[in-house]
Design an enzyme around this catalytic site. Structure first.
Site, PDB file in Angstrom:
ATOM      1  N   MET A   1      -0.254   9.373  11.077  1.00  0.00           N
ATOM      2  CA  MET A   1      -0.122   7.907  11.054  1.00  0.00           C
ATOM      3  C   MET A   1       1.258   7.510  10.549  1.00  0.00           C
ATOM      4  SD  MET A   1      -1.407   5.042  11.756  1.00  0.00           S
ATOM      5  CE  MET A   1       0.143   4.239  11.990  1.00  0.00           C
TER       6      MET A   1
ATOM      7  N   GLY B   1       0.844  -1.199   0.000  1.00  0.00           N
ATOM      8  CA  GLY B   1       0.000   0.000   0.000  1.00  0.00           C
ATOM      9  C   GLY B   1       0.875   1.243   0.000  1.00  0.00           C
ATOM     10  N   ALA B   2       2.063   1.109  -0.611  1.00  0.00           N
ATOM     11  CA  ALA B   2       3.095   2.157  -0.523  1.00  0.00           C
ATOM     12  C   ALA B   2       2.739   3.427  -1.286  1.00  0.00           C
ATOM     13  CB  ALA B   2       4.434   1.601  -1.022  1.00  0.00           C
TER      14      ALA B   2
ATOM     15  N   ASP C   1      -3.182   6.264  18.647  1.00  0.00           N
ATOM     16  CA  ASP C   1      -4.047   6.577  19.790  1.00  0.00           C
ATOM     17  C   ASP C   1      -3.216   7.100  20.970  1.00  0.00           C
ATOM     18  OD1 ASP C   1      -6.332   5.597  18.410  1.00  0.00           O
ATOM     19  OD2 ASP C   1      -5.694   3.563  18.871  1.00  0.00           O
TER      20      ASP C   1
ATOM     21  N   ARG D   1      -1.991  10.606  20.129  1.00  0.00           N
ATOM     22  CA  ARG D   1      -3.063  11.607  20.303  1.00  0.00           C
ATOM     23  C   ARG D   1      -3.285  11.887  21.784  1.00  0.00           C
ATOM     24  NH1 ARG D   1      -6.667   8.825  15.678  1.00  0.00           N
ATOM     25  NH2 ARG D   1      -6.082  10.193  13.954  1.00  0.00           N
TER      26      ARG D   1
ATOM     27  N   GLY E   1      -2.052   7.332   0.803  1.00  0.00           N
ATOM     28  CA  GLY E   1      -1.913   8.514   1.658  1.00  0.00           C
ATOM     29  C   GLY E   1      -0.954   8.298   2.813  1.00  0.00           C
ATOM     30  N   ILE E   2      -0.951   7.112   3.398  1.00  0.00           N
ATOM     31  CA  ILE E   2       0.006   6.792   4.462  1.00  0.00           C
ATOM     32  C   ILE E   2       1.296   6.271   3.839  1.00  0.00           C
ATOM     33  CG2 ILE E   2       0.477   5.246   6.426  1.00  0.00           C
ATOM     34  CD1 ILE E   2      -2.608   5.195   6.889  1.00  0.00           C
TER      35      ILE E   2
ATOM     36  N   ASP F   1       2.154  -1.780  -4.496  1.00  0.00           N
ATOM     37  CA  ASP F   1       0.804  -1.197  -4.505  1.00  0.00           C
ATOM     38  C   ASP F   1       0.112  -1.634  -5.789  1.00  0.00           C
ATOM     39  OD1 ASP F   1      -0.405   1.524  -2.778  1.00  0.00           O
ATOM     40  OD2 ASP F   1      -1.480   0.817  -4.577  1.00  0.00           O
TER      41      ASP F   1
ATOM     42  N   ARG G   1     -11.446   5.830   5.280  1.00  0.00           N
ATOM     43  CA  ARG G   1     -12.810   6.332   5.531  1.00  0.00           C
ATOM     44  C   ARG G   1     -13.093   7.650   4.818  1.00  0.00           C
ATOM     45  NH1 ARG G   1     -14.826   7.051  11.398  1.00  0.00           N
ATOM     46  NH2 ARG G   1     -12.677   7.418  12.074  1.00  0.00           N
TER      47      ARG G   1
ATOM     48  N   HIS H   1      -8.644  -0.266  18.461  1.00  0.00           N
ATOM     49  CA  HIS H   1      -8.426   0.971  17.708  1.00  0.00           C
ATOM     50  C   HIS H   1      -9.702   1.378  16.975  1.00  0.00           C
ATOM     51  CE1 HIS H   1      -6.554   4.085  15.383  1.00  0.00           C
ATOM     52  NE2 HIS H   1      -6.946   3.515  14.267  1.00  0.00           N
TER      53      HIS H   1
HETATM   54  N1  LIG Z   1      -4.057   1.916  12.356  1.00  0.00           N
HETATM   55  C1  LIG Z   1      -4.252   3.236  12.332  1.00  0.00           C
HETATM   56  O1  LIG Z   1      -4.065   3.928  13.347  1.00  0.00           O
HETATM   57  C2  LIG Z   1      -4.686   3.908  11.078  1.00  0.00           C
HETATM   58  C3  LIG Z   1      -5.131   3.166  10.011  1.00  0.00           C
HETATM   59  N2  LIG Z   1      -5.512   3.784   8.850  1.00  0.00           N
HETATM   60  C4  LIG Z   1      -5.965   2.893   7.761  1.00  0.00           C
HETATM   61  O2  LIG Z   1      -4.886   2.673   6.836  1.00  0.00           O
HETATM   62  C5  LIG Z   1      -5.438   2.312   5.559  1.00  0.00           C
HETATM   63  C6  LIG Z   1      -4.771   3.134   4.447  1.00  0.00           C
HETATM   64  O3  LIG Z   1      -5.085   4.500   4.593  1.00  0.00           O
HETATM   65  P1  LIG Z   1      -4.599   5.567   3.481  1.00  0.00           P
HETATM   66  O4  LIG Z   1      -3.185   5.323   3.126  1.00  0.00           O
HETATM   67  O5  LIG Z   1      -5.023   6.896   3.945  1.00  0.00           O
HETATM   68  O6  LIG Z   1      -5.526   5.116   2.246  1.00  0.00           O
HETATM   69  P2  LIG Z   1      -5.271   5.383   0.699  1.00  0.00           P
HETATM   70  O7  LIG Z   1      -6.504   5.013  -0.022  1.00  0.00           O
HETATM   71  O8  LIG Z   1      -4.700   6.728   0.491  1.00  0.00           O
HETATM   72  O9  LIG Z   1      -4.117   4.324   0.345  1.00  0.00           O
HETATM   73  C7  LIG Z   1      -4.333   2.963   0.378  1.00  0.00           C
HETATM   74  C8  LIG Z   1      -3.446   2.330  -0.667  1.00  0.00           C
HETATM   75  O10 LIG Z   1      -3.655   0.925  -0.647  1.00  0.00           O
HETATM   76  C9  LIG Z   1      -3.582   0.483  -1.979  1.00  0.00           C
HETATM   77  N3  LIG Z   1      -4.181  -0.825  -2.116  1.00  0.00           N
HETATM   78  C10 LIG Z   1      -5.496  -1.151  -2.249  1.00  0.00           C
HETATM   79  N4  LIG Z   1      -5.605  -2.483  -2.382  1.00  0.00           N
HETATM   80  C11 LIG Z   1      -4.359  -2.990  -2.332  1.00  0.00           C
HETATM   81  C12 LIG Z   1      -3.818  -4.295  -2.422  1.00  0.00           C
HETATM   82  N5  LIG Z   1      -4.606  -5.360  -2.617  1.00  0.00           N
HETATM   83  N6  LIG Z   1      -2.490  -4.447  -2.334  1.00  0.00           N
HETATM   84  C13 LIG Z   1      -1.684  -3.378  -2.149  1.00  0.00           C
HETATM   85  N7  LIG Z   1      -2.131  -2.114  -2.072  1.00  0.00           N
HETATM   86  C14 LIG Z   1      -3.450  -1.944  -2.162  1.00  0.00           C
HETATM   87  C15 LIG Z   1      -4.268   1.569  -2.781  1.00  0.00           C
HETATM   88  O11 LIG Z   1      -3.925   1.501  -4.159  1.00  0.00           O
HETATM   89  C16 LIG Z   1      -3.749   2.815  -2.103  1.00  0.00           C
HETATM   90  O12 LIG Z   1      -2.563   3.287  -2.716  1.00  0.00           O
HETATM   91  C17 LIG Z   1      -6.940   2.551   5.671  1.00  0.00           C
HETATM   92  O13 LIG Z   1      -7.605   1.325   5.886  1.00  0.00           O
HETATM   93  C18 LIG Z   1      -7.067   3.444   6.901  1.00  0.00           C
HETATM   94  O14 LIG Z   1      -8.321   3.352   7.512  1.00  0.00           O
HETATM   95  C19 LIG Z   1      -5.461   5.124   8.690  1.00  0.00           C
HETATM   96  C20 LIG Z   1      -5.015   5.917   9.730  1.00  0.00           C
HETATM   97  C21 LIG Z   1      -4.655   5.385  11.005  1.00  0.00           C
HETATM   98  O1  LIG Z   2     -10.168   7.248  11.557  1.00  0.00           O
HETATM   99  C1  LIG Z   2      -9.747   6.603  10.583  1.00  0.00           C
HETATM  100  O2  LIG Z   2     -10.468   6.093   9.724  1.00  0.00           O
HETATM  101  C2  LIG Z   2      -8.258   6.407  10.484  1.00  0.00           C
HETATM  102  C3  LIG Z   2      -7.752   6.002  11.797  1.00  0.00           C
HETATM  103  O3  LIG Z   2      -7.800   4.844  12.167  1.00  0.00           O
HETATM  104  C4  LIG Z   2      -7.342   7.051  12.722  1.00  0.00           C
HETATM  105  O4  LIG Z   2      -7.125   8.199  12.320  1.00  0.00           O
HETATM  106  O5  LIG Z   2      -7.204   6.736  13.904  1.00  0.00           O
END
Ligand SMILES: NC(=O)C1=CN([C@@H]2O[C@H](COP(=O)(O)OP(=O)(O)OC[C@H]3O[C@@H](n4cnc5c(N)ncnc54)[C@H](O)[C@@H]3O)[C@@H](O)[C@H]2O)C=CC1
Ligand SMILES: O=C([O-])CC(=O)C(=O)O
Length: 371
Positions: free
Chosen positions: A265, A26-27, A187, A190, A30-31, A60, A113, A214
């Site tokens: 994150m 998922g490189a 968490d 924050r 956004g993260i 990705d 989300r 979480h």
């Molecule tokens: N654990 C935590 O505290 C947090 C978790 N998250 C979660 O992290 C995840 C990613 O968030 P973002 O990067 O903002 O989303 P994003 O949509 O910007 O990036 C996700 C990436 O995953 C890729 N992807 C989708 N399917 C894939 C696959 N099968 N194999 C490899 N890559 C794939 C997409 O092409 C995209 O580049 C979300 O589920 C989000 O809810 C976000 C913030 C905090």
């Molecule tokens: O809220 C979300 O969907 C992403 C997340 O896990 C966080 O920011 O803690």
């Protein structure tokens, strides 16, 4: 189909030197992008890598974006090697070659989300994604040694999906459940930030343990363990708890349809990655960490000392976010005593609600595996 990225010979790890490989799934997201930047620009310094060559293998499904991100990062003059992997890539740029030999897999792959969604709304899409990626991890990584850091949401349900998929794929018990860590570091960060701000202390932020899970009410910040919170009124502490529990929503709302937390994150993910990488590279002892982990092996026996004691206090849940001791073999100790230190409100108000919600989230992940 994007062109295969030019091999960046200058930055590929040398065969003769010890190496440490991170697969980031998922490189291009956004993260993934800021996390890749931090790894490429900082990780060798953060872990005092010395002669160890670090290799960041990025994967990705958004192939074109990923190839562009790789080309961009490859111009940075650090000794961290970078490679790009995507569906349809040749053997050197496949998912298999990304995972092959990885010491650590970091996974922020999947959907984020938008306003109005809960993390649970991501489950159907992201459970399929992480299950498929877990099967690839089982196929290409050494399950007896690899560490998996899962960022994708909903963490509460997806860690069970990943753990159980890896268990189903292993040929013999590998102890992999001791090395799958759900990343809940945001968490704690924050909680630390919000408490520091409340106390007007912006230089020395307090460390706040956060347990449970979480998502919403499953996030249980233990402010009673912070002397800095001693002088705050119950009302103020309750507000801080609410803000930590809804920290993700605050960012989703502010971004207004453009995603969820990515930069904070990436910051927290990098800190945890650096901590675990340093331990794996230097092999100089256990570390204290905090993560959402499995408490039992596939046969129901506890993963480590303290797991049974925690399950006696968390309503028998098999997954929980908790302070742990971590070694290269995985979770060595569950530091369950944190539950004994909860104050009256944390124990009698917050913990029961946390357990009730978390039980459903875990069940969702477990049922998905059984279908
Ligand atoms: N654990 C935590 O505290 C947090 C978790 N998250 C979660 O992290 C995840 C990613 O968030 P973002 O990067 O903002 O989303 P994003 O949509 O910007 O990036 C996700 C990436 O995953 C890729 N992807 C989708 N399917 C894939 C696959 N099968 N194999 C490899 N890559 C794939 C997409 O092409 C995209 O580049 C979300 O589920 C989000 O809810 C976000 C913030 C905090
Ligand atoms: O809220 C979300 O969907 C992403 C997340 O896990 C966080 O920011 O803690």
């Amino acid at each position: 189909m994007p062109h295969s990225p030019h091999p960046n010979i200058m930055t590929m790890p040398s065969e003769s030197l010890p190496s440490f490989k991170i697969a980031l799934l998922g490189a291009a997201g956004g993260i993934g992008q800021p996390l890749s930047l931090l790894i490429k620009s900082q990780l060798h310094l953060a872990v005092s890598a010395g002669a160890t060559r670090i290799h960041l293998a990025m994967y990705d499904v958004a192939a074109e974006t990923l190839v562009g991100v790789h080309a961009d990062l490859a111009h940075i003059d650090t000794p961290v090697a970078v490679s790009a992997h995507f569906p349809g890539g040749d053997a050197a740029h496949s998912l298999g070659s990304c995972l092959q030999g990885a010491d650590l897999v970091l996974c922020p792959a999947g959907m984020a989300r938008r306003p109005g969604m809960t993390r649970a709304d991501l489950f159907a899409t992201n459970a399929s994604i992480v299950r498929s990626l877990a099967r690839d991890i089982a196929m290409h990584c050494d399950l007896a040694t690899v560490h998996v850091l899962l960022i994708s949401n909903p963490v509460n349900s997806l860690v069970p999906v990943v753990v159980r998929t890896l268990q189903q794929c292993e040929l013999q018990p590998s102890g992999i459940e001791k090395r799958v860590l759900g990343v809940t570091a945001l968490d704690a960060t924050r909680a630390s930030t919000f408490l520091g701000e409340e106390c007007g202390n912006l230089h020395d932020f307090p460390r706040v343990p956060v347990i449970g899970g979480h998502s919403g009410a499953t996030i249980l910040p233990v402010f009673s363990q912070c002397p800095q919170a001693d002088d705050l009124s119950q009302q103020t502490v309750a507000k801080l708890v609410q803000r930590v529990q809804n920290g993700g929503d605050e960012v989703v709302k502010a971004k207004n349809g453009k995603g969820s937390a990515t930069l904070a994150m990436a910051h927290c993910g990098f800190r945890m990655l650096a901590q675990v990488s340093r331990m794996l590279i230097h092999r100089d002892g256990d570390i204290a960490a905090s993560a959402y982990v499995a408490l039992t092996h596939a046969d129901g026996t506890p993963v480590a000392p303290g797991a049974q004691e925690l399950m006696a206090r968390n309503g028998g849940l098999h997954y929980f976010a908790v302070p742990i001791t971590l070694s290269p073999q995985g979770v060595e100790e569950i530091r369950y005593r944190i539950v004994d230190y909860l104050n009256y409100n944390e124990l009698n108000e917050l913990l029961p609600v946390c357990i009730e919600h978390l039980r459903k989230d875990i069940e969702l992940g477990v049922q998905f595996q059984l279908e």
